[in-house]
Write an enzyme that holds these catalytic residues in place. Structure first.
Site, PDB file in Angstrom:
ATOM      1  N   SER C  61       0.869  -1.211   0.023  1.00 19.97           N
ATOM      2  CA  SER C  61      -0.041   0.001   0.114  1.00 19.97           C
ATOM      3  C   SER C  61       0.915   1.049  -0.008  1.00 19.97           C
ATOM      4  O   SER C  61       2.177   1.331  -0.233  1.00 19.97           O
ATOM      5  CB  SER C  61      -0.885  -0.064   1.103  1.00 19.97           C
ATOM      6  OG  SER C  61      -1.720   0.917   1.138  1.00 19.97           O
ATOM      7  N   ARG C 314       0.687  -3.274  -7.101  1.00 15.69           N
ATOM      8  CA  ARG C 314      -0.458  -4.037  -6.509  1.00 15.69           C
ATOM      9  C   ARG C 314      -1.666  -3.150  -7.448  1.00 15.69           C
ATOM     10  O   ARG C 314      -1.632  -1.882  -7.277  1.00 15.69           O
ATOM     11  CB  ARG C 314      -0.893  -3.950  -5.244  1.00 15.69           C
ATOM     12  CG  ARG C 314      -2.029  -4.486  -4.434  1.00 15.69           C
ATOM     13  CD  ARG C 314      -2.005  -6.135  -4.512  1.00 15.69           C
ATOM     14  NE  ARG C 314      -3.238  -6.428  -3.846  1.00 15.69           N
ATOM     15  CZ  ARG C 314      -4.336  -6.980  -4.247  1.00 15.69           C
ATOM     16  NH1 ARG C 314      -4.483  -6.983  -5.557  1.00 15.69           N
ATOM     17  NH2 ARG C 314      -5.385  -7.449  -3.751  1.00 15.69           N
ATOM     18  N   THR C 350      -7.599   2.080   3.194  1.00 21.40           N
ATOM     19  CA  THR C 350      -7.478   1.035   4.571  1.00 21.40           C
ATOM     20  C   THR C 350      -8.620   1.666   5.391  1.00 21.40           C
ATOM     21  O   THR C 350      -9.217   0.357   5.826  1.00 21.40           O
ATOM     22  CB  THR C 350      -6.247   1.513   5.036  1.00 21.40           C
ATOM     23  OG1 THR C 350      -4.913   1.418   4.005  1.00 21.40           O
ATOM     24  CG2 THR C 350      -5.761   0.753   6.013  1.00 21.40           C
ATOM     25  N   CYS C 506       2.347  -6.190 -17.148  1.00 25.27           N
ATOM     26  CA  CYS C 506       2.962  -6.819 -16.261  1.00 25.27           C
ATOM     27  C   CYS C 506       3.985  -6.109 -15.423  1.00 25.27           C
ATOM     28  O   CYS C 506       5.163  -6.202 -16.184  1.00 25.27           O
ATOM     29  CB  CYS C 506       3.173  -8.319 -16.590  1.00 25.27           C
ATOM     30  SG  CYS C 506       3.802  -9.248 -15.148  1.00 25.27           S
ATOM     31  N   CYS C 529       5.485 -13.770 -10.774  1.00 24.74           N
ATOM     32  CA  CYS C 529       4.456 -13.073 -10.185  1.00 24.74           C
ATOM     33  C   CYS C 529       4.400 -12.520  -8.969  1.00 24.74           C
ATOM     34  O   CYS C 529       4.689 -13.132  -8.112  1.00 24.74           O
ATOM     35  CB  CYS C 529       3.331 -13.771 -10.449  1.00 24.74           C
ATOM     36  SG  CYS C 529       1.636 -13.005 -10.003  1.00 24.74           S
ATOM     37  N   CYS C 532      -0.257  -8.847  -8.347  1.00 26.51           N
ATOM     38  CA  CYS C 532      -0.742  -7.662  -8.659  1.00 26.51           C
ATOM     39  C   CYS C 532      -2.201  -7.533  -8.988  1.00 26.51           C
ATOM     40  O   CYS C 532      -2.971  -6.434  -8.989  1.00 26.51           O
ATOM     41  CB  CYS C 532       0.004  -6.472  -9.183  1.00 26.51           C
ATOM     42  SG  CYS C 532       0.037  -6.892 -11.110  1.00 26.51           S
ATOM     43  N   CYS C 535      -3.078  -8.233 -15.274  1.00 21.39           N
ATOM     44  CA  CYS C 535      -3.233  -9.040 -16.346  1.00 21.39           C
ATOM     45  C   CYS C 535      -4.755  -9.452 -16.122  1.00 21.39           C
ATOM     46  O   CYS C 535      -5.169  -9.490 -17.289  1.00 21.39           O
ATOM     47  CB  CYS C 535      -2.428 -10.210 -16.352  1.00 21.39           C
ATOM     48  SG  CYS C 535      -2.159 -11.161 -14.880  1.00 21.39           S
TER      49      CYS C 535
HETATM   50  C1  FAD Z   1       0.033   1.493  -4.371  1.00 19.23           C
HETATM   51  C2  FAD Z   1      -0.950   1.961  -3.362  1.00 19.23           C
HETATM   52  C3  FAD Z   1      -0.940   2.789  -2.621  1.00 19.23           C
HETATM   53  C4  FAD Z   1      -1.864   2.867  -1.662  1.00 19.23           C
HETATM   54  N1  FAD Z   1      -2.059   3.864  -0.965  1.00 19.23           N
HETATM   55  C5  FAD Z   1      -2.872   3.990   0.322  1.00 19.23           C
HETATM   56  C6  FAD Z   1      -2.750   5.047   1.001  1.00 19.23           C
HETATM   57  O1  FAD Z   1      -1.940   5.994   1.094  1.00 19.23           O
HETATM   58  N2  FAD Z   1      -3.865   5.007   2.125  1.00 19.23           N
HETATM   59  C7  FAD Z   1      -4.746   4.129   2.188  1.00 19.23           C
HETATM   60  O2  FAD Z   1      -5.719   3.981   2.883  1.00 19.23           O
HETATM   61  N3  FAD Z   1      -4.742   3.117   1.167  1.00 19.23           N
HETATM   62  C8  FAD Z   1      -3.919   3.112   0.302  1.00 19.23           C
HETATM   63  N4  FAD Z   1      -4.150   2.226  -0.690  1.00 19.23           N
HETATM   64  C9  FAD Z   1      -5.183   1.092  -0.726  1.00 19.23           C
HETATM   65  C10 FAD Z   1      -5.113   0.171   0.488  1.00 19.23           C
HETATM   66  O3  FAD Z   1      -4.070  -0.710   0.404  1.00 19.23           O
HETATM   67  C11 FAD Z   1      -6.168  -0.872   0.197  1.00 19.23           C
HETATM   68  O4  FAD Z   1      -7.407  -0.230  -0.142  1.00 19.23           O
HETATM   69  C12 FAD Z   1      -6.401  -1.875   1.305  1.00 19.23           C
HETATM   70  O5  FAD Z   1      -5.049  -2.668   1.306  1.00 19.23           O
HETATM   71  C13 FAD Z   1      -7.518  -2.770   1.116  1.00 19.23           C
HETATM   72  O6  FAD Z   1      -7.678  -3.477   1.927  1.00 19.23           O
HETATM   73  P1  FAD Z   1      -8.268  -4.966   1.937  1.00 19.23           P
HETATM   74  O7  FAD Z   1      -8.437  -5.794   3.303  1.00 19.23           O
HETATM   75  O8  FAD Z   1      -9.798  -5.013   1.222  1.00 19.23           O
HETATM   76  O9  FAD Z   1      -7.600  -5.779   0.765  1.00 19.23           O
HETATM   77  P2  FAD Z   1      -5.833  -5.958   0.892  1.00 19.23           P
HETATM   78  O10 FAD Z   1      -5.148  -5.311   1.777  1.00 19.23           O
HETATM   79  O11 FAD Z   1      -5.531  -6.202  -0.556  1.00 19.23           O
HETATM   80  O12 FAD Z   1      -5.745  -7.658   1.499  1.00 19.23           O
HETATM   81  C14 FAD Z   1      -6.323  -8.714   1.091  1.00 19.23           C
HETATM   82  C15 FAD Z   1      -5.685  -9.944   1.631  1.00 19.23           C
HETATM   83  O13 FAD Z   1      -6.053 -10.829   1.144  1.00 19.23           O
HETATM   84  C16 FAD Z   1      -5.011 -12.014   0.903  1.00 19.23           C
HETATM   85  N5  FAD Z   1      -5.894 -12.750  -0.310  1.00 19.23           N
HETATM   86  C17 FAD Z   1      -6.222 -12.296  -1.398  1.00 19.23           C
HETATM   87  N6  FAD Z   1      -6.928 -13.374  -2.043  1.00 19.23           N
HETATM   88  C18 FAD Z   1      -6.794 -14.494  -1.336  1.00 19.23           C
HETATM   89  C19 FAD Z   1      -7.252 -15.878  -1.286  1.00 19.23           C
HETATM   90  N7  FAD Z   1      -7.916 -16.600  -2.475  1.00 19.23           N
HETATM   91  N8  FAD Z   1      -6.870 -16.656  -0.260  1.00 19.23           N
HETATM   92  C20 FAD Z   1      -6.146 -16.359   0.742  1.00 19.23           C
HETATM   93  N9  FAD Z   1      -5.852 -14.944   0.987  1.00 19.23           N
HETATM   94  C21 FAD Z   1      -6.173 -14.100  -0.299  1.00 19.23           C
HETATM   95  C22 FAD Z   1      -4.094 -11.183   0.110  1.00 19.23           C
HETATM   96  O14 FAD Z   1      -2.786 -11.951   0.076  1.00 19.23           O
HETATM   97  C23 FAD Z   1      -4.087  -9.832   1.038  1.00 19.23           C
HETATM   98  O15 FAD Z   1      -3.085 -10.358   2.189  1.00 19.23           O
HETATM   99  C24 FAD Z   1      -3.001   1.805  -1.747  1.00 19.23           C
HETATM  100  C25 FAD Z   1      -2.801   0.889  -2.475  1.00 19.23           C
HETATM  101  C26 FAD Z   1      -1.939   0.737  -3.255  1.00 19.23           C
HETATM  102  C27 FAD Z   1      -1.888  -0.526  -4.409  1.00 19.23           C
HETATM  103  S1  SF4 Z   2      -1.003 -10.601 -11.428  1.00 23.88           S
HETATM  104 FE1  SF4 Z   2      -0.570 -10.673 -13.604  1.00 23.88          FE
HETATM  105  S2  SF4 Z   2       0.426  -8.596 -13.939  1.00 23.88           S
HETATM  106 FE2  SF4 Z   2       0.543  -8.906 -11.807  1.00 23.88          FE
HETATM  107  S3  SF4 Z   2       2.535  -9.678 -11.803  1.00 23.88           S
HETATM  108 FE3  SF4 Z   2       1.204 -11.599 -11.772  1.00 23.88          FE
HETATM  109  S4  SF4 Z   2       1.318 -12.134 -13.982  1.00 23.88           S
HETATM  110 FE4  SF4 Z   2       2.062  -9.979 -13.808  1.00 23.88          FE
END
Ligand code: FAD
Ligand code: SF4
Ligand code: FAD
Lengths: 269, 311, 560
Positions: C61, C314, C350, C506, C529, C532, C535
């Site tokens: 994040s 991601r 978050t 990717c 991979c 993220c 794809c």
């Molecule tokens: C580059 C970037 C910058 C960001 N900056 C901010 C910020 O500054 N402030 C902010 O508040 N938010 C920010 N965000 C957004 C924030 O990270 C997300 O909104 C937040 O993480 C969502 O939480 P979540 O619990 O829904 O999912 P996630 O945090 O994605 O957690 C999902 C979890 O489930 C697991 N999982 C997924 N599928 C499966 C499966 N089938 N089986 C078992 N486990 C699985 C994953 O491994 C992961 O650990 C940012 C996002 C990105 C990508």
């Molecule tokens: S999820 Fe898809 S785009 Fe992301 S790293 Fe894996 S192969 Fe590449």
């Protein structure tokens, strides 16, 4: 002080173990091998803050071997021991989930040096009277490759390092070792100390029910004082640095020039 | 100040790793004494006496030491270290040395330093940790310093030119704890990747599996093992066990020849500790040239046959 | 891998609640469930499965974190040692005009949602590690290294069709689909209620949305790809708590997105770029855009002389209110970024993900107390959600993304300023954005090629050395977790039409076109991979499906 004639530390070598062999396995908590290690900016050590830790891969192989011995009816109980701060209990639980029966945690502030570990383990060996002790050949953090051999010296037991096969036959362990240039097989009088190499086995995965069960398996916590061992430093870590970056050399113009350089300059062919 | 060095041998030939270890002892300074423990190993003692810079050879020739069982040799070494007042005990960081020395150290109630790559001072050494991804500078606090030495880090001393005296050691330690059952010397035509002195590896640039025959011909001439990149393995050119790199084998030969390999960091992770790296690649910007000691920008299908012909 | 065969030998375990994914949404739900159970002295079994090798291993994040939901979960979070150590001290926003110049946007003109007083610069991975400790202390069973690979449904009776739980993936299947020596069949985890909190583009969430038509009243979901690095910098240049945002160069044409640079603790900064995935030029490479961004003086002045520590990527769910699907279905809830609760006007998901978990936990706990049966649809959740600050916040920001998409960065920004600052998000208009991201690509022949500079190895790097720092790995001998519906499409369709854009979108170098004597071949390096999900989102032929690899595989992010 231990002398070179170190007698077996209260070990009853004649105990009947054919039908009641206990296996002691050591497990070390180390940086996960997928994680790239990074030296701290002040070069005092490597940075382990918030990085993933795991069971030393060679210890995982040790646990697997012990569990297989139990499944084969050769061993009756598998006891795992780890030395270090509270966090190492996580790795003991992992070993319990893989099939070990109970755990011993010897609590120390940080992970002690190999000789200290071996001294603590020697006391555990004296208490537990195992028929076989299996350790990893080395921990992938300090890469020492010492603890098993030191434990063998302190307990006065036989040692089979770098094992790729372990067979128990009568009161002997037949251990095939991976040595430079081939394989060597030794017959070791039991009880024996064995350290594992990569090809000994392929460890299983822990299943969810076993992970849950592992939380309820017994785990004893002891201190070095409980075991009557006083730890002493034998080395001092002065600094840690990243390895020197390799620099590009020269481009040669032809195969002939390449061969000439390899022969006369690098002297490698 | 004197150093006891455990000679590496097979009862008839002194192994070259010993020469690198003698070099490490020279870097420490003081007298160098070589211990040849074995059975029927007088010839080895003779060779040891000629090694440049060796002051004395101790010969412990007894059936108990025939297979260098640690249970028997360790008490001998510990006893010699104590009685003769050696300050250093050194062995090559080979499987034999690694098997023996920690047992010696524990008998002496001292720590052991594994795999040192440099001598900084009389009590301070550098050694790799985390599989070479960090280098620790470690000071020994013990009176007797027990150390294994990484051969590739020290240039060997000359095998000849010395004229040390040979002294027999009569002490016999037979712990009766272990016995030699048998051995299987790897006798493939080609050395194993992790043990080879020279490796020639092919990457995706090889184009297909048949073309690896070009590398095998060179390997035959050099006594080299053949390796590959992940891309070559994934493309089905060669089997998985030939892969060198982060998720393959980690190798550190004296000579590594990378052919048609771009030099991705994951490949470098498996071979960057090689002593000399040669790259043959037709793309002069390939990252492999940034780590190669000798780079040849050429089409491999021209260069490799030419290389083979000129060896 | 034949699921029918495996199903026969799978064991099962029963829980009251099974949660898929240990991110902020899943862990908040787990904690709140247990807190209520303790208060009510009721037995409750809650289990969380996480595909990463440890909690936090797959979390990537920013992050500037708004502590609102955390404070609802633990009013004493600071005393308990939650790792929010760096309060935001300054907010700066820039518009980059070109490779060398930048215009600072006066604070008064910055949309209010982009102000960060009271927020913290933190590692979300570390926050999740901490939340997991709290959850375990309350009795939650957390299983890292286990991916939920399949949704289970009730097959008969009254509950037919309702979600029954999940199955974890088989372990130890070879690349040929045959079990290896280490084979261990997956487990069925049955629950009265299953919470799906997989984060952006959840692999199971996607199936549920389709099966229950959860999105039938919503706009298509929109996404971005976020690429991030963690750097050690010269302590002299470090200003803990400084938060920098902006947009503009190097993204060109209709490509939009935004960058961030946060000064965290320990002389570290995080730097990242989010590229909206509705871009139309198939030559665009988000990875390379990010690499060249760092050469802009705004970044270079901070990063020069520093050392890159970590890399990752991601996708981010950014459709917001208009794209939000229905979140309930019989036996299950879809929460957090798996549904799309991120507030894009703040680029924060978050606190919203956590809040969705909190609301769900309360509704589920109440429902289980009333009628302790499996498979019900927790309708009360929808009412509780609509009454919450989360709903209000998402509603007010509903136009932010569509305005950017419709009017571009400048005019869209002006719209957002008026909407957010002057009208508090209550302008009586709703903008819609109805074209899915994958359908936006124009043919390669009609798009200008983009010439990316070579990385210099100091500020910018190539893909493979970047992936190295994500610590990603997958057991090699397993079936590819990147599945092609039709294996011929990459070469037959995508290559001629779009020059196979997967090579470029990717961020981990998974997809390559290899020229061979027999013609081009599509190579999938599944081991690279970083999970993220780009794809799965952006493939113009919608031919790539991301499925869960063997548990524990994927990145091992420290401090991300
Ligand atoms: C580059 C970037 C910058 C960001 N900056 C901010 C910020 O500054 N402030 C902010 O508040 N938010 C920010 N965000 C957004 C924030 O990270 C997300 O909104 C937040 O993480 C969502 O939480 P979540 O619990 O829904 O999912 P996630 O945090 O994605 O957690 C999902 C979890 O489930 C697991 N999982 C997924 N599928 C499966 C499966 N089938 N089986 C078992 N486990 C699985 C994953 O491994 C992961 O650990 C940012 C996002 C990105 C990508
Ligand atoms: S999820 Fe898809 S785009 Fe992301 S790293 Fe894996 S192969 Fe590449
Ligand atoms: C988690 C992970 C683990 C990995 N583990 C490993 C590993 O253990 N080992 C490993 O090798 N890789 C590993 N990789 C893959 C690595 O990143 C690279 O993709 C791989 O090393 C590339 O192999 P290559 O150099 O053969 O192929 P390419 O990068 O395709 O390079 C081929 C080279 O051949 C040259 N060439 C082509 N034709 C000719 C010719 N006729 N004459 C001369 N030169 C020619 C080209 O110029 C090019 O430089 C891993 C990656 C990840 C993410």
């Amino acid at each position: 002080m231990l002398t070179m004639q170190a007698a077996p530390v209260g070990l009853d070598i004649n105990a009947k173990r054919q039908n009641s062999m206990k296996v002691l396995v050591t497990v070390k908590r180390v940086l996960d091998y997928n994680v790239k290690v990074r030296v701290k900016a002040d070069r005092s050590d490597v940075d382990l803050a918030n990085v993933k830790m795991a069971l030393n891969p060679f210890c995982e192989i040790a646990v697997e071997e012990a569990v297989r011995l139990k499944e084969a009816g050769v061993a009756t109980e598998v006891v795992v021991v780890s030395i270090g701060p509270k966090a190492v209990q996580e790795q003991i639980r992992t070993a319990l989930a893989l099939g070990a029966d109970r755990g011993i945690h010897i609590e120390t502030e940080n992970s002690p040096e190999s000789l200290s570990v071996a001294k603590l383990l020697a006391k555990v060996v004296a208490d537990e009277q195992p028929g076989l002790v299996i350790l990893g050949k080395q921990a992938i953090d300090s890469d020492n490759n010492q603890t098993g051999q030191m434990l063998a010296a302190l307990t006065g037991l036989s040692q089979g390092t770098f094992a790729s096969e372990v067979k128990i036959e009568g009161d002997e362990a037949l251990v095939t070792r991976e040595v430079d240039g081939g394989l060597q097989t030794l017959g070791l009088k039991l009880p024996a100390i064995v350290t594992t190499d990569l090809r000994l086995n392929e460890p299983r995965y822990a299943s969810l029910p076993n992970i849950m069960k592992a939380k309820k398996k017994p785990l004893d916590v002891k201190t070095p004082a409980d075991l009557g061992v006083e730890l002493r430093a034998h080395t001092e870590l002065l600094s840690v640095e990243p390895p020197a970056e390799r620099k590009g050399g020269i481009k040669v113009g032809s195969v002939a020039e390449l061969v000439e350089k390899l022969k006369n300059e690098a002297k490698v062919i | 100040m004197a150093t006891l060095i455990i000679a590496e041998h097979d009862n008839s030939i002194l192994k070259p790793a010993t020469l690198n270890t003698v070099a490490a002892a020279a870097a420490i300074g003081g007298d160098a004494v070589l211990l040849v423990a074995g059975e029927g190993c007088q010839a080895v003692a003779g060779q040891a006496a000629q090694v440049a810079g060796v002051n004395k050879v101790l010969l412990a020739d007894n059936a108990a030491y025939g297979h260098q069982l640690a249970e028997n040799v360790a008490p001998l070494v510990a006893e010699l270290a104590k009685s003769a007042g050696f300050e250093y005990v050194l062995a090559p960081a080979t499987t034999t040395g690694k098997n023996l020395l920690p047992r010696v150290a524990a008998l002496l109630d001292v720590g052991q330093l594994s795999d040192i790559v440099s001598v900084e001072s009389a009590d301070t050494f550098k050694r790799p940790i985390y599989a070479g991804n960090a280098i620790a500078t470690v000071k020994s606090l013990d009176a007797i310093k027990v150390i294994t030495v990484r051969g590739t880090a020290f240039d060997p001393v000359a095998a000849e030119g010395g004229s040390a005296s040979i002294e027999a050691v009569t002490a016999v330690h037979d712990a009766g704890l272990s016995r030699f059952v048998g051995e299987e010397v790897a006798k493939s035509d080609r050395p194993e990747l992790t043990a080879a002195r020279v490796i020639i590896s092919g990457g995706r640039g090889m184009g297909n599996g048949e073309n690896f025959a070009l590398l095998e011909k060179v390997a035959d001439k050099l006594g080299a093992a053949v390796g590959a990149s992940r891309a070559a393995v994934d493309a089905g050119f060669v089997p998985n066990d030939m892969q060198v790199g982060q998720t393959g084998k980690i190798v550190a030969p004296e000579l590594y020849i990378a052919v048609g390999i771009s030099g991705a960091i994951q490949h470098l992770a498996g071979m960057k500790d090689s002593k000399v790296i040669v790259a043959i690649n037709k793309d002069e910007e390939a990252p492999i040239f940034q780590v190669a000691d000798y780079g040849l920008v050429a089409d491999l299908f021209d260069a490799v046959p030419e290389l083979e012909a000129s060896l | 891998m034949s699921e029918a065969v495996n199903a026969a030998e799978r064991e099962s375990m029963e829980f009251d609640v099974v949660i898929v994914g240990a991110g902020p949404a899943g862990l908040s739900a787990a904690i709140r469930l247990m807190q209520q159970a303790q208060d009510a002295e009721r037995e409750l079994s809650v289990c969380v499965v996480e595909k990463g090798s440890e909690v936090g291993a797959h979390i990537l994040s920013g992050a500037v974190i708004e502590p609102r939901a955390l404070a609802e979960l633990f009013p004493d979070w600071a005393e308990r040692g939650a790792p929010l150590n760096t309060a935001v001290t300054a907010d700066e926003m820039y518009l980059l005009q070109n490779a060398t110049s930048a215009r600072r946007i006066p604070n008064a003109l910055v949309p209010k949602t982009m102000h960060n007083e009271g927020n913290y610069v933190a590692s979300l991975g570390n926050l999740c590690r901490w939340l997991a400790e709290q959850a375990e202390a309350l009795g939650v069973e957390i299983f890292p290294g286990f991916a939920a690979s399949e949704v289970l449904y009730h097959t008969d009776g009254e509950l037919k069709g309702a979600v029954k739980g999940i199955a974890t993936g088989d372990m130890g299947i070879g690349h040929d689909g045959q079990p290896k020596d280490s084979y261990m069949p997956g487990m069925e985890l049955h629950a009265k209620v299953t919470l799906f909190t997989e984060g952006c583009r959840g692999h199971l969430g996607k199936q549920l949305i389709e099966r229950f038509a959860l999105d039938k009243d919503a706009d298509p979901q929109h996404y971005g790809i976020g690429i991030k690095e963690l750097w050690d910098i010269d302590p002299a240049k470090h200003q803990p708590g400084l938060v920098v945002h902006g947009s503009g160069w190097p993204l060109q044409g209709d490509a939009s997105g935004g960058f961030f640079l946060y000064h965290a603790e320990n002389s570290q900064v995080v730097v990242g770029l989010i590229v909206d995935l509705n871009y139309s030029n198939p030559w665009l490479s988000p990875f390379d855009e990010f690499q060249r961004l760092k050469h802009h003086p705004l970044f270079a002045q901070t990063l020069d002389g520093g050392k890159r520590v970590s890399y990752g990527a991601r996708a981010i769910t950014k459709g917001g209110f208009n794209s939000l699907p229905k979140m309930t279905m019989p036996g299950a809830l879809l929460l957090g970024c798996d549904a799309g609760t991120l507030n894009f006007s703040k680029i924060k998901g978050t606190h919203t993900a956590m809040k969705s978990g909190l609301i769900a936990a309360e509704s589920v706990f109440e429902a289980l107390g009333k009628n302790d049966s499996a498979g019900q649809e927790i309708a009360a959740f929808t009412d509780a959600f609509k009454a919450s600050w989360l709903y209000d916040e998402l509603y007010r920001s509903r136009n932010f993304g569509p305005a950017m998409h419709k009017f571009g960065v400048l005019l869209g920004g002006a719209f957002n300023f008026v909407d957010q600052n002057l009208c508090g998000g209550k302008l009586p208009i709703t903008l819609h954005d109805t074209k899915p991201d994958y359908a936006q690509l124009k043919p390669a022949a009609q798009s200008p090629k983009i010439d990316y500079p070579k990385p210099d190895g100091k500020l910018s790097f190539d893909k493979l050395s970047s992936v190295f720092l994500s610590n990603t790995n997958h057991e090699e001998d397993q079936p590819s977790h990147l599945q092609l519906t039709d294996a011929s499409i990459p070469i037959a369709v995508n290559l001629p039409t779009w020059a196979e854009p997967a090579q470029r979108f990717c961020p981990a170098g998974v997809y390559e076109i290899v020229e061979e004597a027999s013609g081009p071949r599509f190579q999938i390096n599944a081991q690279n991979c970083v999970h993220c999900k780009t794809c799965d989102i952006k493939d113009p032929s919608q031919n790539i499906t991301w499925v869960t690899p063997e548990g524990g595989g994927g990145p091992t992010y420290p401090n991300m």
